[in-house]
Design an enzyme around this catalytic site. Structure first.
Site, mmCIF file in Angstrom:
data_model
loop_
_atom_site.group_PDB
_atom_site.id
_atom_site.type_symbol
_atom_site.label_atom_id
_atom_site.label_comp_id
_atom_site.label_asym_id
_atom_site.label_seq_id
_atom_site.Cartn_x
_atom_site.Cartn_y
_atom_site.Cartn_z
ATOM 1 N N HIS A 42 0.843 -1.212 0.000
ATOM 2 C CA HIS A 42 0.000 0.000 0.000
ATOM 3 C C HIS A 42 0.874 1.258 0.000
ATOM 4 O O HIS A 42 0.615 2.213 -0.731
ATOM 5 C CB HIS A 42 -0.868 0.048 1.266
ATOM 6 C CG HIS A 42 -1.882 -1.058 1.373
ATOM 7 N ND1 HIS A 42 -1.800 -2.028 2.341
ATOM 8 C CD2 HIS A 42 -2.996 -1.333 0.663
ATOM 9 C CE1 HIS A 42 -2.827 -2.852 2.228
ATOM 10 N NE2 HIS A 42 -3.568 -2.457 1.208
ATOM 11 N N LYS A 154 -0.138 -6.736 -7.943
ATOM 12 C CA LYS A 154 -0.478 -7.934 -7.171
ATOM 13 C C LYS A 154 -1.909 -8.401 -7.498
ATOM 14 O O LYS A 154 -2.186 -9.584 -7.565
ATOM 15 C CB LYS A 154 -0.344 -7.604 -5.681
ATOM 16 C CG LYS A 154 -1.304 -8.299 -4.784
ATOM 17 C CD LYS A 154 -0.678 -9.270 -3.859
ATOM 18 C CE LYS A 154 -1.659 -10.141 -3.152
ATOM 19 N NZ LYS A 154 -2.902 -9.527 -2.728
HETATM 20 P P1 AMP Z 1 -6.313 -3.723 -0.730
HETATM 21 O O1 AMP Z 1 -6.247 -2.875 0.491
HETATM 22 O O2 AMP Z 1 -5.861 -5.118 -0.521
HETATM 23 O O3 AMP Z 1 -7.628 -3.603 -1.441
HETATM 24 O O4 AMP Z 1 -5.233 -3.112 -1.738
HETATM 25 C C1 AMP Z 1 -5.236 -1.762 -2.080
HETATM 26 C C2 AMP Z 1 -4.274 -1.542 -3.224
HETATM 27 O O5 AMP Z 1 -2.974 -1.985 -2.837
HETATM 28 C C3 AMP Z 1 -4.650 -2.350 -4.484
HETATM 29 O O6 AMP Z 1 -4.399 -1.570 -5.649
HETATM 30 C C4 AMP Z 1 -3.717 -3.524 -4.399
HETATM 31 O O7 AMP Z 1 -3.421 -4.108 -5.650
HETATM 32 C C5 AMP Z 1 -2.487 -2.876 -3.816
HETATM 33 N N1 AMP Z 1 -1.616 -3.891 -3.194
HETATM 34 C C6 AMP Z 1 -1.974 -4.838 -2.286
HETATM 35 N N2 AMP Z 1 -0.921 -5.635 -1.988
HETATM 36 C C7 AMP Z 1 0.117 -5.186 -2.739
HETATM 37 C C8 AMP Z 1 1.478 -5.588 -2.889
HETATM 38 N N3 AMP Z 1 1.981 -6.613 -2.223
HETATM 39 N N4 AMP Z 1 2.258 -4.894 -3.752
HETATM 40 C C9 AMP Z 1 1.750 -3.836 -4.450
HETATM 41 N N5 AMP Z 1 0.483 -3.410 -4.342
HETATM 42 C C10 AMP Z 1 -0.331 -4.070 -3.509
#
Ligand code: AMP
Length: 295
Positions: A42, A154
Site C-alpha cells: 500500500h 499484485k
Molecule cells: P487492498 O487494500 O488489498 O484492497 O489493496 C489496495 C491496493 O494496494 C490495491 O491496488 C492492491 O493491488 C495494492 N496492493 C496490495 N498488496 C500489494 C502488494 N503486495 N504490492 C503492491 N500493491 C499491492
C-alpha cells in the site's frame, strides 16, 4: 516538511477538501483506493502518488459489495490508528474513510458490470466480487475526481477490470500500476497474510516459487502454456498445506486464457493456505524479447 493529515468521513467533506485544494492551487489530485491495514505494498502506491500529485487522497473502505456471503468481511483486519500514522509518514494529505451507509445509503441499486474480463480466474470462485470492485471504484472516481489513480500489480485482474471500466465509462484520469511488493522470501504482501499460522507462513512462498518456475520455462523459450501450467501445478501439489484453486496463463488486458505465449502473458495463481486465500502473478517474457516489461 510534515504535512497535516485530514480525515474525511463523508462525501461532502471529501469533495469540499478537494475543491478547496483545486481552487487554491490548481494542482493535480491523486487517488489510492485501499481497504486499509497497510503494508509496504500500500505504502509504495502512496509514495508513487506523492511523487506526481499535489494532493494525495487515500481511501480506506472495506467494501461489503466485493465480499461473498461466506467470505471474511467481518474478520477483515483493521487498524485505523496505525494506518493514519503510516499514511501521514508516506506523505498522504487526505484519508477518505466513509462508513458503509455513506457509500451505500438506503435505496442504493446501481452496479457496474465490467463484462468478460471479470468472469474468469478469481471471478469464477468469487462471483460478484468484481462487480463490487468496479462499482466502488467507479464511485470513488466520481467522488474524488482524481487526475490519476494508483493500483498494485499484485491484483492483476483487478487492474484489468479497472482499466476496462475507466476506458468504457470515459473516466478522465490516468491509471498507474505499481509492481508487487514482496517479503524477503518472495511472498506477496497482503493484509490477509495475518491469517497465516507460523507453519502456513513458511509454506506460503510456494506460490511465488511456482510463478518463478513459469518465468524460468518461458525464459528458456517454452511457449506451450499447458506445459508451463502442468509444471506449476505439480510443484504446488507437492506442498500439503497449499490447496490450489487455479493456475492460469492469460492475456493481461482481457484475462483470456492463452494456449501459446506469443505476446504479453501473465501467469496467475490462487490458493488457500489454511484459512487465507492468497493470489499472486507474474508477467512472462514475450518470446522474441526474452525480457519482462513489468510495470
Ligand atoms: P487492498 O487494500 O488489498 O484492497 O489493496 C489496495 C491496493 O494496494 C490495491 O491496488 C492492491 O493491488 C495494492 N496492493 C496490495 N498488496 C500489494 C502488494 N503486495 N504490492 C503492491 N500493491 C499491492
Amino acid at each position: 516538511m510534515a504535512r497535516e493529515l485530514a480525515i474525511c468521513r463523508t462525501i461532502n467533506d471529501l469533495r469540499s477538501c478537494v475543491k478547496t485544494y483545486r481552487k487554491e492551487t490548481g494542482g493535480r489530485v491523486g487517488l489510492v483506493p485501499t481497504m486499509g491495514f497497510f503494508h509496504e505494498g500500500h505504502l509504495s502506491l502512496m509514495r508513487a502518488a506523492r511523487q506526481s500529485s499535489g494532493l494525495v487522497v487515500v481511501s480506506i473502505f472495506v467494501n461489503p459489495a466485493q465480499f461473498g456471503q461466506s467470505e471474511d468481511l467481518d474478520d477483515y483486519p483493521r487498524d485505523a490508528e496505525r494506518d493514519h500514522e503510516q499514511a501521514g509518514a508516506a506523505g498522504v494529505d487526505v484519508i477518505f474513510s466513509p462508513p458503509v451507509d455513506e457509500m451505500y445509503p438506503q435505496g442504493f441499486e446501481t452496479t457496474v458490470n465490467p463484462g468478460s474480463v471479470a468472469e474468469g480466474l478469481c471471478g469464477l470462485s468469487r462471483p460478484g466480487h468484481f462487480l463490487g470492485v468496479a462499482t466502488v471504484v467507479a464511485k470513488l472516481f466520481n467522488i474524488v475526481g482524481p487526475d490519476a489513480a494508483w493500483f498494485g500489480q499484485k491484483d492483476a485482474q483487478q487492474v484489468a477490470v479497472i482499466k476496462r471500466i475507466a476506458a468504457d465509462l470515459n473516466f478522465d484520469l490516468s491509471i498507474h500500476v505499481c509492481p508487487t511488493v514482496r517479503e524477503e522470501d518472495g511472498l506477496a504482501m497482503s493484509s490477509r497474510n495475518v491469517y497465516l499460522s507460523k507453519e502456513e507462513r513458511q509454506h506460503a512462498p510456494v506460490l511465488y516459487r511456482s510463478l518463478n518456475k513459469a518465468l524460468g520455462m518461458a525464459r528458456r523459450g517454452e511457449t506451450d502454456t499447458g506445459k508451463i501450467k502442468r509444471a506449476m501445478r505439480r510443484y504446488i501439489a507437492s506442498n500439503y498445506l497449499v490447496e490450489l484453486e487455479y493456475v492460469k496463463i492469460v492475456d493481461p488486458d482481457s484475462m483470456e486464457s492463452l494456449k501459446q505465449i506469443g505476446g504479453p502473458a501473465l501467469a496467475a495463481v490462487a490458493a488457500k493456505v489454511g484459512s487465507a486465500r492468497l493470489i499472486d502473478n507474474i508477467l512472462l517474457p514475450v518470446p522474441a524479447m526474452h525480457e519482462s516489461t513489468a510495470c
